[in-house]
Design an enzyme around this catalytic site. Sequence first.
Site, PDB file in Angstrom:
ATOM      1  N   TYR A   1       5.571  12.155  15.159  1.00 10.50           N
ATOM      2  CA  TYR A   1       5.522  11.187  14.063  1.00 10.50           C
ATOM      3  C   TYR A   1       5.106  11.850  12.758  1.00 10.50           C
ATOM      4  O   TYR A   1       5.761  11.674  11.723  1.00 10.50           O
ATOM      5  CB  TYR A   1       4.553  10.063  14.421  1.00 10.50           C
ATOM      6  CG  TYR A   1       4.391   9.021  13.344  1.00 10.50           C
ATOM      7  CD1 TYR A   1       5.406   8.105  13.078  1.00 10.50           C
ATOM      8  CD2 TYR A   1       3.225   8.943  12.581  1.00 10.50           C
ATOM      9  CE1 TYR A   1       5.268   7.138  12.091  1.00 10.50           C
ATOM     10  CE2 TYR A   1       3.077   7.987  11.597  1.00 10.50           C
ATOM     11  CZ  TYR A   1       4.091   7.088  11.354  1.00 10.50           C
ATOM     12  OH  TYR A   1       3.949   6.144  10.365  1.00 10.50           O
ATOM     13  N   SER A  56       4.287   8.066   5.416  1.00 14.06           N
ATOM     14  CA  SER A  56       2.955   7.738   5.927  1.00 14.06           C
ATOM     15  C   SER A  56       1.978   8.766   5.388  1.00 14.06           C
ATOM     16  O   SER A  56       2.377   9.887   5.029  1.00 14.06           O
ATOM     17  CB  SER A  56       2.968   7.787   7.459  1.00 14.06           C
ATOM     18  OG  SER A  56       1.651   7.807   7.984  1.00 14.06           O
TER      19      SER A  56
END
Length: 270
Positions: free
Chosen positions: A155, A142
């Site tokens: 995350y 990401s």
Amino acid sequence: MEYRGTTALVTGASGGIGAALAEQLAARGAHLVLVARSTERLTALAEQLRAEHGVRTEVVSTDLTAPGAAEALRTELDRRGVRIDLLVNNAGMASAGRFAEIPASRTRTELALDVCALVDLTHAFLPDMVRRGSGGVLNVASTAAFQPAPYMAVYAAAKSFVLSFSRALWAEYRSAGIRVTVVCPGPVRTGFAVRLGTPQPEIGQLRTPAQVARAALDGYRRGRHTVVPGAANGLMQGIRFLPTRLVLAIGRRTLGRVLGTAHSPELTPA
């Protein structure tokens, strides 16, 4: 590098980026092993891709966070006589909110899927590729991997691990005929927010799963170690060169405004 005639294993293939990767791999002539927890959705996708592209499709329904899941998957594919040429580690999840308010069990599952399962699967399939002198790994991270993210602390840290791990493997194995690519999407139009259980933080250029899959596979084919789909998302990575306190302040203000007091809940059984 051509995809036609190879076999790709795609985790998290039941929807979103995983399904888009499977669709585009099939369109490029790759046979598929589709892995996720949802047997019904995997089977439907497998039948569709087999009918549309004439490729072989295998379905394995499993929970990759379970102990020994990667080795069990490898054993099952050995039993079926399936050799993997491309491992696509796409399965993942996220949590958002203040760290102390997110259930610890959810955080453990997040790390088990985003980090441990990815490493275990790579351990399970990479050695054979090295012995053959061909094959590769495509990992999905990401844009959150490039800097700390207040309110998405675990995350961002997990995806930072995936980014660093992938780049290191690229350097280790590039001379051995093995490709390793990590794709770092910004916000993507999927069911991410539903699974997150909070408003979806959308920082960067919104892309579709098909756009991300296309960029990832093109970058892998070219031997690139890192792919950031979308020019605007690529430019945004310059933020990591700013002073750390400023980066953290920007992240805290931006994500905090979106999330408010919301936080990801306990996971519900599949």
